[in-house]
Design an enzyme around this catalytic site. Structure first.
Site, short mmCIF file in Angstrom:
data_model
loop_
_atom_site.label_atom_id
_atom_site.label_comp_id
_atom_site.label_asym_id
_atom_site.label_seq_id
_atom_site.Cartn_x
_atom_site.Cartn_y
_atom_site.Cartn_z
N ASN A 13 -59.19 -16.54 131.56
CA ASN A 13 -58.67 -16.87 129.98
C ASN A 13 -58.26 -15.59 129.53
OD1 ASN A 13 -58.40 -17.62 127.58
ND2 ASN A 13 -60.86 -17.73 127.44
N TRP A 14 -57.10 -15.48 129.54
CA TRP A 14 -56.08 -14.11 128.80
C TRP A 14 -56.33 -14.08 127.11
CZ3 TRP A 14 -51.03 -13.75 132.01
CH2 TRP A 14 -51.36 -13.72 133.41
N LYS A 15 -56.90 -15.22 126.63
CA LYS A 15 -56.95 -15.22 125.30
C LYS A 15 -55.48 -14.68 124.48
CE LYS A 15 -61.81 -14.51 125.80
NZ LYS A 15 -63.10 -14.26 125.25
N HIS B 174 -63.09 -23.73 123.00
CA HIS B 174 -63.57 -22.57 123.37
C HIS B 174 -64.50 -22.08 122.06
CE1 HIS B 174 -63.74 -18.11 124.09
NE2 HIS B 174 -63.72 -18.62 125.21
N GLU C 18 -70.56 -21.50 128.57
CA GLU C 18 -70.15 -20.23 128.02
C GLU C 18 -71.27 -19.94 126.71
OE1 GLU C 18 -66.07 -18.85 129.47
OE2 GLU C 18 -65.97 -19.42 127.29
N SER D 207 -68.95 -12.68 130.24
CA SER D 207 -69.08 -11.32 130.71
C SER D 207 -69.41 -11.12 132.14
CB SER D 207 -70.40 -10.58 130.00
OG SER D 207 -70.30 -10.21 128.78
P1 PGA Z 1 -65.35 -12.68 128.84
O1 PGA Z 1 -64.85 -14.00 128.28
O2 PGA Z 1 -65.43 -12.82 130.49
O3 PGA Z 1 -64.67 -11.72 128.23
O4 PGA Z 1 -66.83 -12.60 128.16
C1 PGA Z 1 -65.13 -15.30 128.72
C2 PGA Z 1 -64.31 -16.29 127.77
O5 PGA Z 1 -64.27 -16.18 126.59
O6 PGA Z 1 -64.16 -17.30 128.39
#
Ligand code: PGA
Length: 248
Positions: free
Chosen positions: A7-9, A90, A162, A208
């Site tokens: 997930n590149w956001k 999300h 998540e 994380s």
């Molecule tokens: P993160 O994000 O691995 O940076 O904690 C995970 C996500 O939001 O899908």
């Protein structure tokens, strides 16, 4: 096959996205796990013809199929742009864009109508966790959506646990916590949709994660893969996670 999803956001230009695919798309590891990348919408079409064995996904989708919905993108349009998956609800969209369980159910149905696979995100926040409400929160998020869908899966379903407190915090849940959440989600799907639905369900953990934490999560029998945020942005750190995953 295990799933490793990125997930590149709201990161990466088109050029940066292309460079990442240039570094990853030729890896022989790709045949050994299903890699899914959720790039920003702007990069999707540029990646479509270079994706190879990498599946593309969108970070959100409209609940309607077509119409006067300025700013929204439909599941059919995402399929047209090369997507096979989309994230739904999300926690960052729940927080900043008003997504909730009711909208999530409508988005999941829209994705199934277009033949795409939803990745529905659930998980408790720090306050709910502190109050011992983690399992109740997950149960409500899953039950609300399955009830709105009348207990019928219209296609494949991926549910990602998540926990909000683990996202971007550097402190992942333990593998046992991810395993417990996966067991709870499976139990809710079995109870609401029947045992045959479990054959169409995959379960991810996200929050994380890094190469160091992959073996622990993948040792959990009910965890089918990982949804990775920050550790997915750098192609070498993502490939390191993929390598550990296919060896796990
Ligand atoms: P993160 O994000 O691995 O940076 O904690 C995970 C996500 O939001 O899908």
């Amino acid at each position: 096959m295990a799933i490793l999803a990125a997930n590149w956001k709201m990161y990466k230009t088109i050029a940066e996205a292309r460079a990442w695919f240039g570094a990853v798309a030729g890896s022989p590891l790709l045949g050994r796990a299903q890699v899914v990348v959720f790039p920003p919408l702007t990069a999707l079409c540029a990646l479509r013809d270079h994706a190879g064995q990498i599946a593309l996904g969108a970070q959100d989708v409209a609940w309607a199929d077509e119409g006067a919905f300025t700013g929204m993108v439909s599941a059919g349009q995402l399929r047209d742009a090369g997507c096979r998956y989309a994230l739904v609800a999300h926690s960052e969209r729940r927080r900043y864009a008003g997504d909730n369980d009711e909208l999530a159910a409508r988005k999941i149905a829209a994705l199934w109508r277009a033949g795409l696979t939803p990745v529905y995100c659930v998980g408790e926040d720090a306050g709910e966790r502190g109050a011992g409400q983690g399992p109740a929160c997950i149960r409500a998020q899953v039950d609300t959506v399955l009830d709105a869908l009348s207990g019928v899966l219209g296609g494949e379903l991926v549910i990602a646990y998540e926990p909000v407190w683990a996202i971007g915090s550097g402190a992942p849940a333990t593998p046992a916590q991810a395993g417990d959440a996966a067991a709870l989600i499976r139990e809710r799907v079995r109870e609401r949709c029947g045992p045959q639905a479990l054959g169409h369900l995959s379960l991810l953990y996200g929050g994380s994660t890094s190469a160091a934490s992959v073996p622990g999560f993948m040792a959990e029998p009910l965890v089918d893969g990982l949804l990775v945020g920050s550790a997915s942005l750098d192609p070498s750190s993502f490939l390191a996670m993929l390598e550990v995953m296919v060896d796990a």
